[in-house]
Design an enzyme around this catalytic site. Sequence first.
Site, PDB file in Angstrom:
ATOM      1  N   GLN A  91     -10.094 -10.624   1.528  1.00  0.00           N
ATOM      2  CA  GLN A  91     -10.276  -9.543   2.494  1.00  0.00           C
ATOM      3  C   GLN A  91     -11.739  -9.426   2.890  1.00  0.00           C
ATOM      4  OE1 GLN A  91      -7.062  -6.819   0.183  1.00  0.00           O
ATOM      5  NE2 GLN A  91      -8.130  -5.737   1.794  1.00  0.00           N
TER       6      GLN A  91
ATOM      7  N   ARG B   7      -4.068   0.448  -0.025  1.00  0.00           N
ATOM      8  CA  ARG B   7      -3.850   1.072   1.274  1.00  0.00           C
ATOM      9  C   ARG B   7      -4.442   2.470   1.352  1.00  0.00           C
ATOM     10  NH1 ARG B   7       0.552  -0.786   5.283  1.00  0.00           N
ATOM     11  NH2 ARG B   7      -0.231   0.237   7.137  1.00  0.00           N
ATOM     12  N   CYS B   8      -5.711   2.565   0.946  1.00  0.00           N
ATOM     13  CA  CYS B   8      -6.401   3.836   1.111  1.00  0.00           C
ATOM     14  C   CYS B   8      -7.872   3.561   0.992  1.00  0.00           C
ATOM     15  CB  CYS B   8      -6.005   4.831   0.030  1.00  0.00           C
ATOM     16  SG  CYS B   8      -6.545   4.351  -1.608  1.00  0.00           S
TER      17      CYS B   8
ATOM     18  N   GLU C  91      -4.646   3.513   6.685  1.00  0.00           N
ATOM     19  CA  GLU C  91      -4.389   4.004   5.342  1.00  0.00           C
ATOM     20  C   GLU C  91      -3.997   5.467   5.304  1.00  0.00           C
ATOM     21  OE1 GLU C  91      -8.099   2.483   3.985  1.00  0.00           O
ATOM     22  OE2 GLU C  91      -7.151   0.602   3.402  1.00  0.00           O
TER      23      GLU C  91
END
Lengths: 806, 287
Positions: free
Chosen positions: A237, A384-385, A760
């Site tokens: 990523q 996902r945050c 997110e």
Amino acid sequence: MNDMTPTREQREAALEGMGCKRKRVEDIRFTQGKGNYVDDVKLPGMLHGDFVRSPHPHARVQKIDDSEALKVPGVLAVITAETLKTVNLAWMPTLAGDVQMVLADGKVLFQNQEVAFVVATDRYAADDGINKVIVEYEPLPPLVDPFKSMDKDAPVLREDLVGKMSGAHGPRKHDNHIFEWTVGDKELTDAAFNKAEVTIKEMISYHRTHPSPLETCQCVCSFDKIKGELTIYGTFQAPHVIRTVVALIAKLPEQKIHVIAPDIGGGFGNKVGAYPGYICAAVASIVTGKPVKWVEDRIENLTATSFARDYHMTTEIAATKDGKVTGLRVHVLADHGAFDACADPSKWPAGFFNIVTGSYDFPTAHLAVDGVYTNKAPGGVAYRCSFRVTEAAYCIERGMDILAQKLKMDPAELRLKNFIKPEQFPYHSALGWEYDSGDYHTAMRKMMETTGYAALRKEQEEKRAAFKRGETREIMGLGVSFFTEIVGAGPSKNCDILGIAMFDSCEIRMHPTGAGIARMGTKSQGQGHETTWAQIIATEIGIPADNIMVEEGNTDTAPYGLGTYGSRSTPVAGAAIAMAARKIKAKAQMIAAYKLEVHEDDLEFDIDGFRVKGLPEKFMSMKDICWAAYNSVPPGMEPGLEAVSYYDPPNMTYPFGAYLCVMDIDVDTGVYKVRRFYALDDCGTRINPMIIEGQVHGGLTEAFAIAMGQEIRYDDVGNVVTGSFMDFFMPTAVETPHWETDFTVTPSPHHPIGAKGVGESPNVGGVPAFSNAVNDAFSFLGSTHIQMPHDFWRNWKAAKELGAVA
Amino acid sequence: MIPGPFSYHRPASVADAVKLLSDLGEDARPLAGGHSLVPMMKLRLATPAHLIDLHGIAALKGISRNGNNLVIGAMTTQHELLASDDVAKSMPILHEAALLIADPQVRYRGTIGGNVANGDPGNDMPALMMTLGATYRLEGASGARDVPAADFYQGAYFTALEPGEILTSVSVPVPAAGHGYAYEKLKRKVGDYATAAAAVVLTMSGGKVATCTIGLTNVHETPLLAADAAKAVIGTGLDAATLKKAAAAAEAIMAPAADARGPVEYRKHVGGIMVTRALQRAASRAK
């Protein structure tokens, strides 16, 4: 003008710029099976590596015998910590300032920890080899419960740290203690609690779970001995960060490291950090002189690389009798597993958990986080945050519901009463953040009106009465959640990773025919960057998005960036795109002025070119300007039309939203049905509404999974018992509820295009909405707080404990 | 998740398959849909040296009538079972249950023979077959024999199959016209094994239960027939007290393992509820 002259609307539409529901250009290849993922990379002579893993959660490694493994046809090498020591790579630094074993060095500290790396001519031979490596262990007592980590008689896990009374984030209180992090005014907060009319206190756990992207972590490492160059294809990523980390730990010159992140099948935070597989594949390539591939399987991914959450949050709120909050006090016990490998900005051992005051105007607050070691896999990634923001949102949103219950107030009304008001922005929170913008009341009221909230409450009241009369076995819950995200890490004044400021970048190069390429420091894992980044450029410079190619993931060609996670791409890289585009536009304006023979100031930008003010027929399109940039620039100007921008954001952005979950639960089986889920998101300026909707659907589905059953669970002796999708809840389309999405738009005042990030938000806001719905359903039976995950049997257990089931 | 080495055989007849099995002995395993065996091989919990793929044997496929029985070839897939009009009309419970097995992808490969022969307590078809009074045909070197489904299951993954034998077909008597039926399965998600499931086939006469059979899935190391529970409802109109009694009788023979689906107490409790619901739904369908 003839009939063929396009109208302004047609010219705008032709750009497919910001606000357009442009179809995802990357899907053309993805939907035809033409993506190029790491496992598609096949190099001549490539070898395959696979791990021998520990069956024990805590044991001393007494002996590793590889003699039989080396006899397996195709097996070429067995790498152990002893091998890695020869290149000083038996341990590696983590992003959190700790160190982590690459391969077991004397001890194993969690089940499935990497013990040896078998290299073979194919994957089958590698696995055959694994089964022939004989490891002798002396089991040690496992430490599973984080609440016992700092007991006097707790087994000491990290013998390498014994006697070190200070770590990367200050003093340590115990050999199994990692850090204590405190924020806020303790004295003022204690005083608020001492004189509070009403207080609540609850230990709210956010269980351990896992990002579990469809594609697991993997890499191909290829070392060229002649050139001394290392090429790494990997599921990264943040490819540039990986390059710098490799340069620092492998002591290779950074220009000789080529990191390539091809198409990535989902990341969700799982692919930010560095894993033993990468190091071992690189060392194996150096040792063998051949490319080496490492591909994790699902069990390995779930049990060894990067869990998320595992925060145990003792939450206290002080308030007045009429429901005005006066103080917040939170203590978190953070279970980090065997090594502190959290992927947070370096100075933030608990991420941005100090956003825990949420959307409410708390006059004072105090937060303390204790991180501890246990015999579990390392990680603590932002699934996902933004960093630890889901934990914070869950903490405060459950806390507000518990307070509402105690005050016998409607939870929506309690929130409305305590929201930060629109005129208070920019708002300085009690725990140190400057919220850039927000209009919470409007969003909340829109949610309540659209869903018919009052009518739903009335229905719930009737159903509760019917339940008490024995006419139904179903109970109904309304889960209200109002979250504030903090995304866009981050300003260099407070955000860095291993000392590198968290800017991001964009380089735009326009070609003579009115087309161009944009290269980015970010890396899409499914977010649709190739589509949306081109849309920003289209609107900024008036070239159709279809004519802009977006390229990411190759560190040799892309400008340095910190990558994609924590919803940072739009707030940071999105700004860099706009700034680079504006540099292009400024030069284009000079060229147009020269060609149209007017002063620059006499020009105005008009959709897709420059027009002379007051002389509408004197117009030069951006397409023509691109051509001119390569053959007839003004005297003294360099030819070409390209720009690069490195953007250091002045502040974070603060997306927010109002969610409602309507749930029915059958108390006899614990089976729930999500009857309705409404999600209103405010992410500021909306670049591509279709992609936003897709992001919200995906984030809500993950939130649903986490709240309703998805967990990484260890038994009492440290065995991980959720190692496959049979037991790790991964909902299919059948289980996934229908999502209703909505929005308001409050642009970020400091972002060049006013955008805030959205990927997110739905996970941050979704989890408390689901959990509040379950808790709200049971509350009339006398419960205050039921821990997640809310799977069927636990719902039944709650019903039974509350006397609703015989 | 990489299997060990094995040899692959694809015989064209049952006789050849049986011969291979007896020649190769314990190191050989027949391969049907592979949904149980292949994952076990990938985990190296099963390491057969020889796989005998039954897909090349045409005689193992298809659904036919033999008097009052439906004979289903062992290599008939769940999908083919679902596509059969005869199955849907004459024994709709089989159709209903097959739809609850995993997902379409699995049902395209998964076979009835594999499902019943493996002895996995989580599989749905064994309890169904016991409820319907089916018989399995087993063929080995010494010939063929028929074993009732009710006598086939001896423990988890432990059945009446002798070494060298292959289950070649399932013969199911068609239930009485006008019968009521239901398969109630509680599962966490698509593709999951049952937390608990109950199959009911019954007939009604004058508003009372005339005959009833109840089968249970995944609440014991083998599938179960809940005979006492079935007996408790005969002659009743399935009033609340009777249903309670039947559920209690069924729960009394359950011994599920505690797992991620829930503790023993929960799995037994919902097992009772599945029985209750299946009885009610079956009764409502009976003519």
